[in-house]
Scaffold this motif. Structure first.
Motif, PDB file in Angstrom:
ATOM      1  N   ARG A   1       2.792   3.193 -16.365  1.00 26.62           N
ATOM      2  CA  ARG A   1       1.361   2.930 -16.178  1.00 26.62           C
ATOM      3  C   ARG A   1       0.602   3.285 -17.441  1.00 26.62           C
ATOM      4  O   ARG A   1       0.780   4.351 -18.004  1.00 26.62           O
ATOM      5  CB  ARG A   1       0.807   3.742 -15.007  1.00 26.62           C
TER       6      ARG A   1
ATOM      7  N   TRP B   1     -12.312  15.788   4.634  1.00 25.99           N
ATOM      8  CA  TRP B   1     -11.216  14.815   4.509  1.00 25.99           C
ATOM      9  C   TRP B   1     -11.158  14.267   3.076  1.00 25.99           C
ATOM     10  O   TRP B   1     -10.099  14.192   2.473  1.00 25.99           O
ATOM     11  CB  TRP B   1     -11.455  13.614   5.448  1.00 25.99           C
TER      12      TRP B   1
ATOM     13  N   LEU C   1      -8.038  14.555   0.543  1.00 25.05           N
ATOM     14  CA  LEU C   1      -7.345  13.364   0.060  1.00 25.05           C
ATOM     15  C   LEU C   1      -7.422  13.257  -1.459  1.00 25.05           C
ATOM     16  O   LEU C   1      -6.457  12.821  -2.108  1.00 25.05           O
ATOM     17  CB  LEU C   1      -7.925  12.111   0.729  1.00 25.05           C
TER      18      LEU C   1
ATOM     19  N   GLU D   1      -8.061   5.060   7.030  1.00 28.65           N
ATOM     20  CA  GLU D   1      -8.856   4.098   6.246  1.00 28.65           C
ATOM     21  C   GLU D   1      -9.384   4.756   4.982  1.00 28.65           C
ATOM     22  O   GLU D   1      -9.371   4.169   3.899  1.00 28.65           O
ATOM     23  CB  GLU D   1     -10.049   3.609   7.080  1.00 28.65           C
ATOM     24  N   LEU D   2      -9.868   5.981   5.172  1.00 34.83           N
ATOM     25  CA  LEU D   2     -10.395   6.741   4.031  1.00 34.83           C
ATOM     26  C   LEU D   2      -9.290   6.954   3.007  1.00 34.83           C
ATOM     27  O   LEU D   2      -9.485   6.765   1.804  1.00 34.83           O
ATOM     28  CB  LEU D   2     -10.904   8.089   4.545  1.00 34.83           C
ATOM     29  N   LYS D   3      -8.126   7.328   3.491  1.00 41.52           N
ATOM     30  CA  LYS D   3      -6.970   7.547   2.614  1.00 41.52           C
ATOM     31  C   LYS D   3      -6.651   6.291   1.831  1.00 41.52           C
ATOM     32  O   LYS D   3      -6.442   6.333   0.625  1.00 41.52           O
ATOM     33  CB  LYS D   3      -5.768   7.942   3.478  1.00 41.52           C
ATOM     34  N   ARG D   4      -6.629   5.176   2.531  1.00 44.91           N
ATOM     35  CA  ARG D   4      -6.317   3.910   1.887  1.00 44.91           C
ATOM     36  C   ARG D   4      -7.284   3.619   0.738  1.00 44.91           C
ATOM     37  O   ARG D   4      -6.882   3.294  -0.377  1.00 44.91           O
ATOM     38  CB  ARG D   4      -6.412   2.781   2.932  1.00 44.91           C
ATOM     39  N   THR D   5      -8.575   3.791   1.019  1.00 40.95           N
ATOM     40  CA  THR D   5      -9.587   3.524  -0.002  1.00 40.95           C
ATOM     41  C   THR D   5      -9.442   4.470  -1.186  1.00 40.95           C
ATOM     42  O   THR D   5      -9.533   4.060  -2.344  1.00 40.95           O
ATOM     43  CB  THR D   5     -10.998   3.662   0.610  1.00 40.95           C
ATOM     44  N   ILE D   6      -9.195   5.743  -0.883  1.00 42.63           N
ATOM     45  CA  ILE D   6      -9.084   6.723  -1.969  1.00 42.63           C
ATOM     46  C   ILE D   6      -7.856   6.442  -2.834  1.00 42.63           C
ATOM     47  O   ILE D   6      -7.910   6.533  -4.063  1.00 42.63           O
ATOM     48  CB  ILE D   6      -9.066   8.161  -1.388  1.00 42.63           C
ATOM     49  N   ILE D   7      -6.761   6.047  -2.205  1.00 39.64           N
ATOM     50  CA  ILE D   7      -5.568   5.703  -3.003  1.00 39.64           C
ATOM     51  C   ILE D   7      -5.857   4.514  -3.915  1.00 39.64           C
ATOM     52  O   ILE D   7      -5.571   4.548  -5.110  1.00 39.64           O
ATOM     53  CB  ILE D   7      -4.361   5.402  -2.088  1.00 39.64           C
ATOM     54  N   GLU D   8      -6.451   3.486  -3.346  1.00 41.69           N
ATOM     55  CA  GLU D   8      -6.750   2.300  -4.159  1.00 41.69           C
ATOM     56  C   GLU D   8      -7.682   2.653  -5.324  1.00 41.69           C
ATOM     57  O   GLU D   8      -7.473   2.206  -6.447  1.00 41.69           O
ATOM     58  CB  GLU D   8      -7.405   1.211  -3.308  1.00 41.69           C
ATOM     59  N   ALA D   9      -8.696   3.437  -5.000  1.00 39.11           N
ATOM     60  CA  ALA D   9      -9.678   3.780  -6.034  1.00 39.11           C
ATOM     61  C   ALA D   9      -9.035   4.630  -7.131  1.00 39.11           C
ATOM     62  O   ALA D   9      -9.209   4.359  -8.322  1.00 39.11           O
ATOM     63  CB  ALA D   9     -10.854   4.518  -5.412  1.00 39.11           C
ATOM     64  N   SER D  10      -8.268   5.650  -6.733  1.00 45.62           N
ATOM     65  CA  SER D  10      -7.609   6.495  -7.733  1.00 45.62           C
ATOM     66  C   SER D  10      -6.652   5.653  -8.565  1.00 45.62           C
ATOM     67  O   SER D  10      -6.541   5.811  -9.766  1.00 45.62           O
ATOM     68  CB  SER D  10      -6.807   7.610  -7.058  1.00 45.62           C
ATOM     69  N   TYR D  11      -5.979   4.725  -7.871  1.00 45.38           N
ATOM     70  CA  TYR D  11      -4.971   3.938  -8.554  1.00 45.38           C
ATOM     71  C   TYR D  11      -5.553   3.138  -9.712  1.00 45.38           C
ATOM     72  O   TYR D  11      -4.955   3.033 -10.772  1.00 45.38           O
ATOM     73  CB  TYR D  11      -4.241   3.002  -7.595  1.00 45.38           C
TER      74      TYR D  11
ATOM     75  N   LEU E   1      -9.605   6.478  11.261  1.00 45.55           N
ATOM     76  CA  LEU E   1     -10.632   6.482  10.220  1.00 45.55           C
ATOM     77  C   LEU E   1     -10.194   7.290   9.002  1.00 45.55           C
ATOM     78  O   LEU E   1     -10.468   6.911   7.865  1.00 45.55           O
ATOM     79  CB  LEU E   1     -11.962   6.994  10.781  1.00 45.55           C
ATOM     80  N   ARG E   2      -9.483   8.378   9.264  1.00 47.73           N
ATOM     81  CA  ARG E   2      -8.978   9.158   8.134  1.00 47.73           C
ATOM     82  C   ARG E   2      -7.987   8.314   7.324  1.00 47.73           C
ATOM     83  O   ARG E   2      -7.953   8.371   6.099  1.00 47.73           O
ATOM     84  CB  ARG E   2      -8.289  10.434   8.629  1.00 47.73           C
TER      85      ARG E   2
ATOM     86  N   LEU F   1     -14.703  -1.217  -3.509  1.00 51.95           N
ATOM     87  CA  LEU F   1     -14.176   0.020  -2.945  1.00 51.95           C
ATOM     88  C   LEU F   1     -15.297   0.890  -2.388  1.00 51.95           C
ATOM     89  O   LEU F   1     -15.128   1.546  -1.361  1.00 51.95           O
ATOM     90  CB  LEU F   1     -13.355   0.768  -3.997  1.00 51.95           C
TER      91      LEU F   1
ATOM     92  N   MET G   1       1.632   7.174  -6.381  1.00 50.95           N
ATOM     93  CA  MET G   1       0.567   8.157  -6.600  1.00 50.95           C
ATOM     94  C   MET G   1       1.070   9.571  -6.304  1.00 50.95           C
ATOM     95  O   MET G   1       0.682  10.524  -6.962  1.00 50.95           O
ATOM     96  CB  MET G   1      -0.628   7.856  -5.669  1.00 50.95           C
TER      97      MET G   1
ATOM     98  N   GLU H   1     -16.043  -0.429   0.951  1.00 47.64           N
ATOM     99  CA  GLU H   1     -15.039  -0.009   1.939  1.00 47.64           C
ATOM    100  C   GLU H   1     -15.337   1.406   2.412  1.00 47.64           C
ATOM    101  O   GLU H   1     -15.244   1.723   3.601  1.00 47.64           O
ATOM    102  CB  GLU H   1     -13.635   0.002   1.305  1.00 47.64           C
TER     103      GLU H   1
ATOM    104  N   HIS I   1       0.805  -1.207   0.000  1.00 47.02           N
ATOM    105  CA  HIS I   1       0.000   0.000   0.000  1.00 47.02           C
ATOM    106  C   HIS I   1       0.849   1.273   0.000  1.00 47.02           C
ATOM    107  O   HIS I   1       0.605   2.211  -0.748  1.00 47.02           O
ATOM    108  CB  HIS I   1      -0.960   0.007   1.195  1.00 47.02           C
TER     109      HIS I   1
ATOM    110  N   THR J   1     -16.285   2.720   6.218  1.00 50.88           N
ATOM    111  CA  THR J   1     -15.577   3.791   6.916  1.00 50.88           C
ATOM    112  C   THR J   1     -16.528   4.902   7.321  1.00 50.88           C
ATOM    113  O   THR J   1     -16.464   5.429   8.435  1.00 50.88           O
ATOM    114  CB  THR J   1     -14.461   4.367   6.022  1.00 50.88           C
TER     115      THR J   1
ATOM    116  N   GLY K   1      -6.603  11.624  -9.557  1.00 47.28           N
ATOM    117  CA  GLY K   1      -5.885  11.754 -10.823  1.00 47.28           C
ATOM    118  C   GLY K   1      -5.032  10.533 -11.067  1.00 47.28           C
ATOM    119  O   GLY K   1      -5.001   9.614 -10.276  1.00 47.28           O
TER     120      GLY K   1
END
Lengths: 133, 133, 133, 133
Positions: free
Chosen positions: A79, A117, A121, B96-106, B93-94, A93, A26, A96, A19, A100, A127
DNA sequence: GTGGTCTAGACCACA
DNA sequence: GTGGTCTAGACCACA
C-alpha cells in the motif's frame, strides 16, 4: 482465512468478501506480499461459486488491495501512502456515517454510546497499517 | 415536504424517503400528530411511482414513525421514551459504523477527521426529539 | 540483455519480452548477427518459466526479428528494407492508435499533449535502424 | 446502435463494447441524457449473452460514461469538465502510444504517415465533447 | 494450476 | 420491464 458470510444478507456475497478482506488487511492479519488463496481454493472452502469469489477478487484488485501475478497467484498489494481520497469519496462516507447516526439516535441509542463505539473502532482500525513508508 | 431524491443513487428511492423522513423527525421539522401527504399526493408531487411511496410508507409505519388512521389520513406518530432497542439492532448499527470506519481509514481519512464528523453529527442529530416524556 | 519485466502487469510476460526486444533493435542496442542468449540462459537469468521465453522467441522468429541457426544459437536477424507491410497490418496499427487517442481524449488529455508525445516518440523510434540498404 | 464486434479478437467482447460506446460518445453520436438500449435489448440485438453486455455496462458506469436509473433504464451521463486524470493514467497511455509507434516503425511505416494518422484522429476525437460547461 | 471470458439460466428487488 | 446476483459449467491463455 476466516470469512463470515451471510447469504441471507442484502449485501451481496462478493461485497462481503471484499469488505472482510479489507478488514483483515487493516487488522494486519495479512501483510503485503502474503499469498491469498486462489479463486478455486477459496470458493471450494466457502462452498460458493468460483465466479462469486472471482468478482470479489476483481473488485479488490481494482481498489488496489490485492495484486494478481499471472499463473502464480494472488497477493496482498503493497500500500502506498500517497493514496489520496477525493472530496466525493469523503462526502459519501460522511453521508454513510450520518445515516447510521440518525438510525441509531432514532431507536434511542445514547450519543455517548455512539461516541464510545466510534472511539473503540478507531483504536482498532484507524491509521494506515501496511503502508509503505 | 421537501425530499431530496436522487434516482441515480444506488440507494433505492423508497429507502431515501424512509431515511429523510426520519431525519426530518429528528430535526423536529415534523412533530407528532402532523398530517403528512397521502401516497397519491406525495407520488405526484415527487413525480415518482406510487408503489415506491407506498413501500416507503409501509416501512415507516412498520418502524412506528408514522401512523395511518382510516379515513383521516397519515400522521407522524407519537414517540414514547420507553422505546427499547434490542441487542440485535444495536449490533447491526455498530457493524454499519465499523464498516464505514474501515472504509474511511482504508482510503486514508484521518481518525481525527472521523471523530470530528461523528461529534458534529451527534450534535445535530443526537438526542430524542419529539419523544413523549 | 536488460529486460524490465513486470509480472503484475496484465500484459503477458512473453509479450513484454517480444516488445522490449524489438525496442532494443529499434534503438540499435542490438545489431544484426548479434548472438542472443538461449532460452535456458535467458529464463534462468530472468528467473521466469522457460516456456515463457520459448513462446517469446517463437513469436520473435515468426516476425523475423531473430533467427535460430541449428547448433549455433539464436541471432538478431538481418532486416531488409524491402520489408513491405500489408494494408491489414497498417489498419490494425491505426486502430490501436485510434483506441489510445480516444482513451486519452476521453480522460481529458489535451490534443497538444498527445501530439507532443507522438513527436517525441517518433524522434526516438521513427526510422528503420539496422535495415540493410 | 451499431457495434462492430469481433468474437475472434483477443480483446474481450465486453471491452469492445466499452470502447466503441466511448467512441460513440466522443463522436457525439450520443448526447448526455440519451437513453441507451437495455441489457436485454442490446444482448438480443448483438446475439450475445446478457451477462456480457451487463459487464460492459457496469464498467461504463464505473468510468462515469453512463448512468443507471433503477427501473427506468440506462442513460449517457453528463460529463463534468473537472475530470482530472492521474499521472499514472497518462503514463499508461503514453506507454501504449510508445508501443504502437515502435510496432509501426518496426514494420516500416514512415514517421510522416504515423504523424498524419495522429493528426487525423485528433481532429476526429480530440477535445471534450458533451462536457458540461 | 492460475485467473479471465463467455454462455445459459434462475431468482430477486425496484419502479 | 429494468438491472444485479448467483450458480453451473465450458473453454482458453499464461506460466
Amino acid at each position: 482465512m476466516n470469512f463470515n458470510l451471510n447469504p441471507r444478507s442484502h449485501v451481496p456475497i462478493w461485497e462481503q468478501i471484499v469488505h472482510q478482506m479489507k478488514e483483515m488487511v487493516m487488522k494486519e492479519i495479512f501483510s503485503p506480499q502474503d499469498k491469498i488463496p486462489s479463486v478455486r481454493e477459496l470458493s471450494s472452502q466457502l462452498v460458493i461459486n468460483p465466479n462469486t469469489v472471482s468478482k470479489a477478487y476483481q473488485e479488490l484488485e481494482r481498489q488496489g488491495v490485492i495484486e494478481t501475478i499471472r499463473g502464480k497467484g494472488t497477493f496482498v498489494a503493497e500500500r502506498s501512502v500517497e493514496v489520496q481520497f477525493s472530496e466525493q469519496q469523503a462526502e459519501k462516507l460522511r453521508d454513510e456515517l450520518k445515516r447510521t447516526i440518525i438510525e441509531a439516535s432514532y431507536i434511542g441509542i445514547e450519543s455517548d454510546m455512539i461516541l464510545q463505539w466510534t472511539k473503540e473502532l478507531l483504536d482498532e482500525f484507524g491509521g494506515e497499517p501496511n503502508a509503505k513508508r
